[in-house]
Structures are given as C-alpha cells and as structure tokens.
Motif scaffolding. Structure first.
Motif: not given
Length: 275
Positions: A117, A211, A236, A239
């Motif tokens: 991420n 995610s 988070t 995402g």
C-alpha cells in the motif's frame, strides 16, 4: 519539503503521472516480496504483538528509496519505521503513508490476501493511492484528482520494459444489489460479522485480509466493509483512495469522510461502501 518537490507532486498528481509512478514502485516491491512467500521466512513479533518479516523490511526500504528519489524531502509515515522509531509528532501538508506488506499474518500462513500500500495525503485526505497484491500480480490505482480508478495484471519485468502484463482497465463500484455482500476482517467472530453486514444492508458476508477489501468493492464485486476494531492509517489510505476514485465512500463513525494525520496515525471505526 522543498518547493520543487511540492511543485512536482502537484504537477504529477494533476497529470496522472504520480499514480503511474507509484504503481511501478509498488509492483517492484511486490516482486521483491514474492521470493519470501511460502519459503519459510523467519517471523519476529513486534511490541504490539503483530508479526514482521524480512519481506516487510526489504519492501519498505525499497519504497522509501524510490519515493525519496522521485520527490525528495516529502514526509513519509511507514509502518516498520514507525514501529522502530515511533510515529511523527504531527503530519505535514503533504505526506506518504506506506504499508510495505499489509496482511503479514496471512502472508506468513501462506495465504494470498496480502498487499503493498502506498498513498499520498494532502491536507487530511488521500489524493492518490496504489494497492498491489503480489500473490495474484494485481494492481489497483487512482488516476487524476477528478476521479477514475484502474486495475491491471502485471507480469515479470523484461529488460528495457517499464512494465509487463495487461493494460490498465477502468473499474467502478456497482449499484447496490437487492442482497448486498459485505467483506469483513478475519479478526471478527461469525456472529459479529453477520451483525455488521446486516447493519450496512448486506445479507451475506465473506472474510478476507488486508486492503484487498477496498479494491474488491472498488471493482464492483462487493458492497461494504465495516470495521469496528482499530487500524493504522497506512492500512487504509491507499485502499480508500482507490475506492473513492471508483465512486465509493469511506466514512468514519461520525458520518464524515475518514481523514488522515490523526493522533499517532490511528483510525477508529469506519465503513467502506460502494454504490
């Protein structure tokens, strides 16, 4: 952060070049991670009882190096650096949120639901993000600030190629069907999962890690992801960026858009939703 880096961030964000660049970085990190997967990699336990492996650390080092080369001086908030040195006292106007290997528990078990991420935050919201799933060689990314999200399968890098694999394909959340389908963390009980799904208009649910939940909603396969337990912002942000770019929403408990740069970079309860 230098003025030149701020200018470059704004310019590349507007043109869409920034999300393409961080997608390449995330995919490079994914290729670095894969040799550790299902290879008996040693696992350590951090102070918060979460696991960490050499794959986490190697991927984070690569991502930080690549981002610093592209945009020098931009603040980075990365999971393993925070674990080792503590969280920054405050967030700057522009900063990166990085989880080099989200879903480490599943990764250690040999499961496929782990991701890389990378998100860029401006003010207190994500403005660009990329999620890459190494096990399935899949990447989801935002486009320009006005919206749009994309997905591709990427392949092994060949000499002289910027990337290999599919072209980018647009994705979009679906309209809520009569019987919605929720995604839940494996950390909740079946009883709690059923209750949370029903609370958000879903008669069925499925558990998954990392995610990926945001991305599966973004591409129109599921409808909601409610979360009551604590998460870190690097879990988070990428995402959320992808889901919002695909037409979805991520709302905190107060009904407002989930924001970033909070104390210790921690989230409270939230729900991610499609159409």
């Amino acid at each position: 952060m230098t003025t030149s880096s701020s200018t470059a961030l704004a310019r590349d964000l507007k043109s869409g070049a920034l999300s393409l660049a961080i997608a390449e970085i995330a995919e490079e990190a994914a290729r670095l991670i894969l040799p550790y997967w299902r290879a008996g990699t040693a696992v350590e336990t951090k102070s918060d009882d979460s696991p960490v492996t050499q794959a986490d650390r190697a991927a984070e080092a690569l991502i930080l190096e690549r981002l610093a080369a592209l945009y020098p001086g931009v603040q980075t908030v990365a999971e393993e650096a925070v674990s080792a040195n503590g969280a920054p006292a405050s967030a700057e106007d522009w900063f990166w949120l990085i989880d080099p290997l989200d879903g480490t528990r599943g990764f250690v078990r040999g499961g496929e639901a782990f991701t890389v991420n990378i998100a860029l935050i401006h003010g207190d919201h994500p403005v660009a993000g990329v999620v890459t799933a190494p096990a399935t060689a899949t990447t989801w990314r935002t486009d320009k600030p006005e919206g749009g999200a994309f997905r591709r399968q990427f392949g092994a890098l060949q000499a002289g190629e910027a990337h290999a694999g599919e072209d980018w394909r647009p994705i979009r959340v679906r309209d809520r069907p009569q019987e919605g389908m929720a995604l839940l963390s494996h950390s909740v009980t079946d009883e709690e999962a059923t209750r949370l799904a029903a609370r958000h208009g879903c008669s069925r649910w499925q558990g998954t890690d990392s995610s990926l939940k945001f991305c599966l909603i973004a591409e129109g396969r599921f409808d909601a992801y409610p979360r009551t337990g604590p998460t870190s912002e690097w879990d988070t942000a990428a995402g959320q960026a992808v889901l919002e770019a695909a037409g979805g929403r991520v709302l905190a408990d107060d009904g407002q858009r989930l924001s970033y740069g909070k104390a210790k970079f921690l989230n409270g309860a939230f729900v991610a939703m499609g159409g």
